[in-house]
Design a protein around this motif. Sequence first.
Motif, PDB file in Angstrom:
ATOM      1  N   LEU A   4      13.046  26.761  24.857  1.00  0.00           N
ATOM      2  CA  LEU A   4      13.741  27.325  23.704  1.00  0.00           C
ATOM      3  C   LEU A   4      12.777  27.571  22.544  1.00  0.00           C
ATOM      4  O   LEU A   4      12.884  28.585  21.844  1.00  0.00           O
ATOM      5  N   ASP A   5      11.823  26.660  22.340  1.00  0.00           N
ATOM      6  CA  ASP A   5      10.861  26.834  21.251  1.00  0.00           C
ATOM      7  C   ASP A   5      10.052  28.117  21.438  1.00  0.00           C
ATOM      8  O   ASP A   5       9.846  28.885  20.490  1.00  0.00           O
ATOM      9  N   ASP A   6       9.570  28.355  22.654  1.00  0.00           N
ATOM     10  CA  ASP A   6       8.788  29.571  22.917  1.00  0.00           C
ATOM     11  C   ASP A   6       9.651  30.821  22.767  1.00  0.00           C
ATOM     12  O   ASP A   6       9.190  31.857  22.266  1.00  0.00           O
ATOM     13  N   TYR A   7      10.891  30.717  23.231  1.00  0.00           N
ATOM     14  CA  TYR A   7      11.830  31.843  23.133  1.00  0.00           C
ATOM     15  C   TYR A   7      12.045  32.233  21.670  1.00  0.00           C
ATOM     16  O   TYR A   7      11.916  33.403  21.293  1.00  0.00           O
ATOM     17  N   LEU A  23      22.815  32.249  19.643  1.00  0.00           N
ATOM     18  CA  LEU A  23      23.418  33.587  19.622  1.00  0.00           C
ATOM     19  C   LEU A  23      22.680  34.525  18.681  1.00  0.00           C
ATOM     20  O   LEU A  23      22.554  35.722  18.961  1.00  0.00           O
ATOM     21  N   ARG A  24      22.186  33.990  17.575  1.00  0.00           N
ATOM     22  CA  ARG A  24      21.431  34.837  16.644  1.00  0.00           C
ATOM     23  C   ARG A  24      20.166  35.370  17.313  1.00  0.00           C
ATOM     24  O   ARG A  24      19.792  36.538  17.127  1.00  0.00           O
ATOM     25  N   TYR A  25      19.521  34.523  18.104  1.00  0.00           N
ATOM     26  CA  TYR A  25      18.306  34.968  18.790  1.00  0.00           C
ATOM     27  C   TYR A  25      18.623  35.882  19.970  1.00  0.00           C
ATOM     28  O   TYR A  25      17.858  36.808  20.269  1.00  0.00           O
ATOM     29  N   LEU A  26      19.740  35.652  20.644  1.00  0.00           N
ATOM     30  CA  LEU A  26      20.156  36.582  21.692  1.00  0.00           C
ATOM     31  C   LEU A  26      20.337  37.988  21.124  1.00  0.00           C
ATOM     32  O   LEU A  26      19.957  38.979  21.755  1.00  0.00           O
ATOM     33  N   GLU A  27      20.915  38.074  19.932  1.00  0.00           N
ATOM     34  CA  GLU A  27      21.113  39.392  19.322  1.00  0.00           C
ATOM     35  C   GLU A  27      19.770  40.050  19.021  1.00  0.00           C
ATOM     36  O   GLU A  27      19.609  41.259  19.191  1.00  0.00           O
ATOM     37  N   ARG A  28      18.788  39.258  18.583  1.00  0.00           N
ATOM     38  CA  ARG A  28      17.451  39.813  18.361  1.00  0.00           C
ATOM     39  C   ARG A  28      16.871  40.355  19.664  1.00  0.00           C
ATOM     40  O   ARG A  28      16.251  41.426  19.675  1.00  0.00           O
ATOM     41  N   GLU A  29      17.064  39.607  20.749  1.00  0.00           N
ATOM     42  CA  GLU A  29      16.537  40.072  22.032  1.00  0.00           C
ATOM     43  C   GLU A  29      17.220  41.365  22.471  1.00  0.00           C
ATOM     44  O   GLU A  29      16.561  42.291  22.972  1.00  0.00           O
ATOM     45  N   VAL A  30      18.522  41.445  22.278  1.00  0.00           N
ATOM     46  CA  VAL A  30      19.240  42.672  22.620  1.00  0.00           C
ATOM     47  C   VAL A  30      18.717  43.837  21.783  1.00  0.00           C
ATOM     48  O   VAL A  30      18.464  44.940  22.296  1.00  0.00           O
ATOM     49  N   ASP A  31      18.519  43.623  20.487  1.00  0.00           N
ATOM     50  CA  ASP A  31      18.019  44.687  19.614  1.00  0.00           C
ATOM     51  C   ASP A  31      16.665  45.205  20.096  1.00  0.00           C
ATOM     52  O   ASP A  31      16.409  46.419  20.084  1.00  0.00           O
ATOM     53  N   LEU A  32      15.790  44.292  20.512  1.00  0.00           N
ATOM     54  CA  LEU A  32      14.467  44.704  20.991  1.00  0.00           C
ATOM     55  C   LEU A  32      14.581  45.477  22.302  1.00  0.00           C
ATOM     56  O   LEU A  32      13.852  46.449  22.519  1.00  0.00           O
ATOM     57  N   ASN A  33      15.484  45.066  23.169  1.00  0.00           N
ATOM     58  CA  ASN A  33      15.713  45.808  24.407  1.00  0.00           C
ATOM     59  C   ASN A  33      16.227  47.214  24.116  1.00  0.00           C
ATOM     60  O   ASN A  33      15.748  48.203  24.676  1.00  0.00           O
TER      61      ASN A  33
END
Length: 462
Positions: A348-351, A90-100
């Motif tokens: 997941l590692d690449d993500y 979830l922490r990384y999902l939030e980073r992806e949303v922020d970049l979008n």
Amino acid sequence: MHSLVINTELLQRYDVAGPRYTSYPTADRFVEAFAEADYVQVLQQRRDGWAAKASPLSLYVHIPFCESLCYYCACNKIITKHHARGAEYLRYLEREVDLNIAHLGHGQVVSQLHLGGGSPTFLSDEELTQLMAMLRRNFQFVSAGEYSVEIDPRTVSRTRLAHLAELGFNRLSFGLQDFEAAVQKAVHRIQPAEQVFDLVAASRELGFESVNVDLIYGLPLQTPETFERTLALVTQLRPDRIALYAYAHLPERFKPQRRIHTQDLPPAASKLVMLSSAMRVLMAAGYVYVGMDHFALPTDALAVAKRQGRLHRNFQGYSTQPDGDLIALGVSSISCLGPTFSQNVKTLDDYYDLLNQGRLPVVRGLALSRDDLVRRSVIMALMCQGSVLFESVELSFLVDFRHYFAAELTALALMQDQGLLTLDDSGLHVTALGWFFVRGIAMVFDKYLQADQNRARFSKIL
């Protein structure tokens, strides 16, 4: 339709591999030359475009985790019982949303959300609350939207369903597959019928607008007789929608399927009997045959869209939403923005690595050519409406349909002789018999497939 008799010659001729056409071009045509910079460009084009203000977004969030391995599964998933991994994801999902959002702009309107996987219900109630709060901070959700989540019946209770309703979800999709104990054991997914019935009843009491169940035919140890028993229970369950998928056995691509013994799989003829039985039983029970793999009660939005000619198809199957922009979040997910597709990295590692670098995790995609767009319109019309009107295509793309698709119309002559379709001055129309083979009809218009006869990467169309 359910009383049709299909001869052996047709079975043998069309027992071939081919795409399901949840997109065109299909995802195997994506290229690494389309990468992060291209995705950023289309995000910015949507932000700056006049049409964006009137076109709501769809969101897809991929949650890859499952506690248990289902042998038939071809999804991108991670089997683990360590639920702490959900919080990290979830922490990384939030980073992806922020970049979008940095390129798309804050507060874009969203009319459709789907949580898929894996098992979204792997996440705890607190984590699901956190996920929805994060999405609502960044996007503007309309009050009458479609907000759905995939449910593993083994991971939820009435209390958890009530929590999903509180979070704003109004549609549920239960992974059922088959009610037969022997089949469930063969695919390593044991879930008693009583459990599913109790959860669906609870969903109705809680006010969910639509409940879908997924069924799969062609699983190991299934027979037409055992599948009839599953269908009988499903008609008692009476979900609003039913997604009926043919099992795609591709063990060379999907390692878990190697645990399924090929000799236990039903032959194509038996699979077709199962499909025919499903049509007979479900239509007799009052369901509308929406298309290739979907049924719905007449009052459900999917059946209404079918009647009104508003049916669409995307990576989640049939949809009532128009062909708008889709932003997909999470590992392996595929976005569709304007005339482009963009896919995230699959591991997941690449993500995590790309997001740690402050980069969007797009690894490949495709910018559609004009020819792609013309062919996509034809293929989706076949898959959704069962007909292609020449004039509609000609007005949309300024082409002469008969000239543009001269070779394809010639190739369809045999299918017309076989009773799978009719051709007249107005267009191409799939017959009741042809619906069994609609993927094969659509394949005629697939330029990439005609140029590449290696179809082993696809499932059988029957």
